[in-house]
Design an enzyme around this catalytic site. Structure first.
Site, PDB file in Angstrom:
ATOM      1  N   LYS A   1       0.786  -1.031   0.154  1.00 19.99           N
ATOM      2  CA  LYS A   1       0.137  -0.197   0.058  1.00 19.99           C
ATOM      3  C   LYS A   1       0.924   1.367  -0.121  1.00 19.99           C
ATOM      4  O   LYS A   1       0.320   2.397  -0.441  1.00 19.99           O
ATOM      5  CB  LYS A   1      -0.747  -0.163   1.073  1.00 19.99           C
ATOM      6  CG  LYS A   1      -2.192  -1.055   1.208  1.00 19.99           C
ATOM      7  CD  LYS A   1      -3.328  -0.720   2.184  1.00 19.99           C
ATOM      8  CE  LYS A   1      -4.763  -0.964   1.295  1.00 19.99           C
ATOM      9  NZ  LYS A   1      -4.892  -2.381   1.908  1.00 19.99           N
TER      10      LYS A   1
ATOM     11  N   LYS B   1      -7.760 -11.329  -9.416  1.00 23.29           N
ATOM     12  CA  LYS B   1      -8.929 -11.258  -8.659  1.00 23.29           C
ATOM     13  C   LYS B   1     -10.063 -10.154  -9.077  1.00 23.29           C
ATOM     14  O   LYS B   1      -9.347  -9.169  -9.233  1.00 23.29           O
ATOM     15  CB  LYS B   1      -8.688 -11.677  -7.216  1.00 23.29           C
ATOM     16  CG  LYS B   1      -8.259 -10.449  -6.329  1.00 23.29           C
ATOM     17  CD  LYS B   1      -8.515 -10.660  -4.874  1.00 23.29           C
ATOM     18  CE  LYS B   1      -8.533  -9.441  -4.190  1.00 23.29           C
ATOM     19  NZ  LYS B   1      -9.895  -8.455  -4.308  1.00 23.29           N
TER      20      LYS B   1
ATOM     21  N   LYS C   1     -12.679  -4.365  -6.045  1.00 22.54           N
ATOM     22  CA  LYS C   1     -13.623  -3.042  -6.264  1.00 22.54           C
ATOM     23  C   LYS C   1     -12.881  -1.876  -6.804  1.00 22.54           C
ATOM     24  O   LYS C   1     -13.483  -0.930  -7.648  1.00 22.54           O
ATOM     25  CB  LYS C   1     -14.393  -2.977  -4.919  1.00 22.54           C
ATOM     26  CG  LYS C   1     -13.677  -2.436  -3.669  1.00 22.54           C
ATOM     27  CD  LYS C   1     -14.498  -2.142  -2.580  1.00 22.54           C
ATOM     28  CE  LYS C   1     -14.391  -2.875  -1.161  1.00 22.54           C
ATOM     29  NZ  LYS C   1     -13.103  -2.607  -0.807  1.00 22.54           N
TER      30      LYS C   1
HETATM   31  P1  ATP Z   1      -9.824  -3.244  -2.909  1.00 23.14           P
HETATM   32  O1  ATP Z   1      -9.625  -3.311  -4.465  1.00 23.14           O
HETATM   33  O2  ATP Z   1      -9.906  -1.957  -2.296  1.00 23.14           O
HETATM   34  O3  ATP Z   1      -8.742  -4.054  -2.238  1.00 23.14           O
HETATM   35  P2  ATP Z   1     -11.609  -5.670  -2.845  1.00 23.14           P
HETATM   36  O4  ATP Z   1     -12.390  -5.857  -3.547  1.00 23.14           O
HETATM   37  O5  ATP Z   1      -9.886  -6.568  -3.013  1.00 23.14           O
HETATM   38  O6  ATP Z   1     -10.943  -3.925  -2.626  1.00 23.14           O
HETATM   39  P3  ATP Z   1     -11.347  -5.628   0.257  1.00 23.14           P
HETATM   40  O7  ATP Z   1     -11.743  -4.548   1.091  1.00 23.14           O
HETATM   41  O8  ATP Z   1      -9.596  -5.814  -0.034  1.00 23.14           O
HETATM   42  O9  ATP Z   1     -11.834  -5.745  -1.019  1.00 23.14           O
HETATM   43  O10 ATP Z   1     -11.682  -7.104   0.908  1.00 23.14           O
HETATM   44  C1  ATP Z   1     -13.015  -7.311   1.672  1.00 23.14           C
HETATM   45  C2  ATP Z   1     -13.085  -8.656   1.600  1.00 23.14           C
HETATM   46  O11 ATP Z   1     -13.502  -9.085   0.546  1.00 23.14           O
HETATM   47  C3  ATP Z   1     -12.110  -9.384   2.034  1.00 23.14           C
HETATM   48  O12 ATP Z   1     -12.507 -10.501   3.100  1.00 23.14           O
HETATM   49  C4  ATP Z   1     -11.651 -10.107   0.823  1.00 23.14           C
HETATM   50  O13 ATP Z   1     -10.774 -11.508   1.070  1.00 23.14           O
HETATM   51  C5  ATP Z   1     -13.006 -10.402   0.175  1.00 23.14           C
HETATM   52  N1  ATP Z   1     -12.648 -10.373  -1.392  1.00 23.14           N
HETATM   53  C6  ATP Z   1     -12.003  -9.480  -2.048  1.00 23.14           C
HETATM   54  N2  ATP Z   1     -11.952  -9.638  -3.252  1.00 23.14           N
HETATM   55  C7  ATP Z   1     -12.599 -10.822  -3.537  1.00 23.14           C
HETATM   56  C8  ATP Z   1     -12.775 -11.830  -4.652  1.00 23.14           C
HETATM   57  N3  ATP Z   1     -12.376 -11.345  -5.777  1.00 23.14           N
HETATM   58  N4  ATP Z   1     -13.274 -13.053  -4.321  1.00 23.14           N
HETATM   59  C9  ATP Z   1     -13.500 -13.473  -3.017  1.00 23.14           C
HETATM   60  N5  ATP Z   1     -13.270 -12.716  -2.053  1.00 23.14           N
HETATM   61  C10 ATP Z   1     -12.835 -11.305  -2.143  1.00 23.14           C
HETATM   62 MG    MG Z   2      -8.343  -6.086  -1.512  1.00 19.14          MG
END
Ligand code: ATP
Ligand code: MG
Length: 337
Positions: free
Chosen positions: A115, A204, A207
């Site tokens: 980060k 993966k 968001k």
């Molecule tokens: P960012 O891009 O801001 O990191 P993100 O979509 O990766 O967003 P996080 O806030 O990092 O989301 O994670 C929130 C939760 O969602 C965590 O428990 C993470 O493991 C889960 N998660 C995130 N992306 C996925 C995915 N593609 N598939 C399954 N679980 C996910």
């Molecule tokens: Mg994430």
């Protein structure tokens, strides 16, 4: 009673990946264990402000709790929802644990390295948030902390801090959270579930990815979501087979189909085994996703903000009571009290 604790940042609308990978499994776990455990589901709003927030943070938080309720979370006397910043003991304990944790172990956190990479000036919160996370967990003697694998290193850090603290004061003041290998067993997932990016399925779904068609958002119009599935990247092999390495795009679609229709993955794989028309698979998955979103969004529309605020008020009363009692023990250990 053991405590199960989890949180999800509300920095923006969530994706289908967040829903299937984090929210829904947590709701199932909570409903399953609400007779034998304390379930704490909190909004880590102090963690939200280490980075940018899309929209209004307070509104985002209420929306996230509505997602939980729409996903089927049943709040009862053992299931609590609360906002972190409404429980000041979190930041108080964070400071105290800052004086227990070492620069060495905190600097090793991969999330911090990732980060802060490329940032000319990185806020101290990005460095310090794993310690706040340790406080979030240790205040409630949480044994299980269902989170994504990107957070496992932070759970190990919380374990180390708890053990060091207990050793230093010669008392079991903190419950040491379960090892991450046991956390995984408890969650009932063999390896972390990962919904893939629709356009770049070797990554993966996230968001924060800029490309709209890479991700399905929970507030997408169902038809728009269906179109995104139809435009998902596949491959030129021409055979439907579940193989995350060799055919990530197709495998991702099979996985999404299984999860949104609540069908065992093996059954979905068997249904499509050997078929060759990717278009047919896409059409089916597009339909399933749009049906799921329609249902989810209509349940969401039935939940009003007042209901969430009422549940938060109860949850925050509970959380303050538990957290303040633990904080006092810690303050006494240090002779602050
Ligand atoms: P960012 O891009 O801001 O990191 P993100 O979509 O990766 O967003 P996080 O806030 O990092 O989301 O994670 C929130 C939760 O969602 C965590 O428990 C993470 O493991 C889960 N998660 C995130 N992306 C996925 C995915 N593609 N598939 C399954 N679980 C996910
Ligand atoms: Mg994430």
């Amino acid at each position: 009673m053991k405590t199960i604790l989890t949180g999800i940042r509300s920095n923006s609308v969530l994706t289908l990946g967040n829903y299937l990978g984090a929210l829904l499994p947590m709701v199932r776990l909570a409903n399953k264990h609400s007779g034998d455990s304390q379930i704490n589901i909190f909004a880590p709003d102090l963690h939200s402000i280490i980075s940018d927030v899309d929209g209004d943070l307070r509104e985002n938080i209420i929306r996230t709790f509505k997602y939980y309720l729409a996903a089927g979370l049943k709040v009862n006397e053992n299931v609590h929802i609360y906002r972190q910043s409404y429980v000041p003991a979190h930041s108080e304990l964070c400071w105290i644990l800052d004086c227990v944790a070492t620069m060495g172990e905190t600097s090793r956190m991969i999330q911090f390295k990732e980060k802060s990479k490329g940032q000319e000036s990185c806020n101290v919160g990005i460095f310090n948030y794993p310690i706040l996370m340790a406080a979030d967990i240790l205040l409630y003697d949480a044994e299980y902390v269902p989170l994504g694998e990107d957070q496992f290193q932070h759970i190990e850090l919380a374990r180390n801090i708890a053990m060091r603290f207990n050793h230093r004061f010669g008392a079991e003041i903190f419950t040491v959270p379960a090892k991450t290998s046991d956390q995984v067993k408890f969650m009932g997932v063999s390896d972390g579930l990962r919904i893939r990016d629709l356009l770049n399925p070797e990554k993966k779904m996230s968001k924060s990815t800029v490309a709209e068609n890479s991700k399905i958002m929970l507030d997408d119009e169902p038809e728009k979501a269906a179109k995104k599935i139809m435009s998902a990247t596949t491959d030129s092999i021409g055979k439907i087979k579940f193989d995350m390495w060799g055919q990530p795009g197709i495998s991702n679609l099979l996985q999404i189909e299984a999860l949104v229709t609540d069908t065992p993955l093996q059954d979905v794989i068997a249904t499509w085994a050997g078929q060759t028309k990717y278009g047919d698979l896409k059409k089916k998955v597009a339909e399933s996703v749009s049906e799921m979103l329609t249902m989810f969004q209509s349940r969401l529309a039935e939940i009003d903000d007042a209901e969430v605020y009422r549940l938060l008020e109860d949850g925050e009363k509970y959380a303050n009571k538990v957290a303040n009692a633990k904080l006092l023990e810690v303050q006494k250990a240090f002779r602050l009290r």
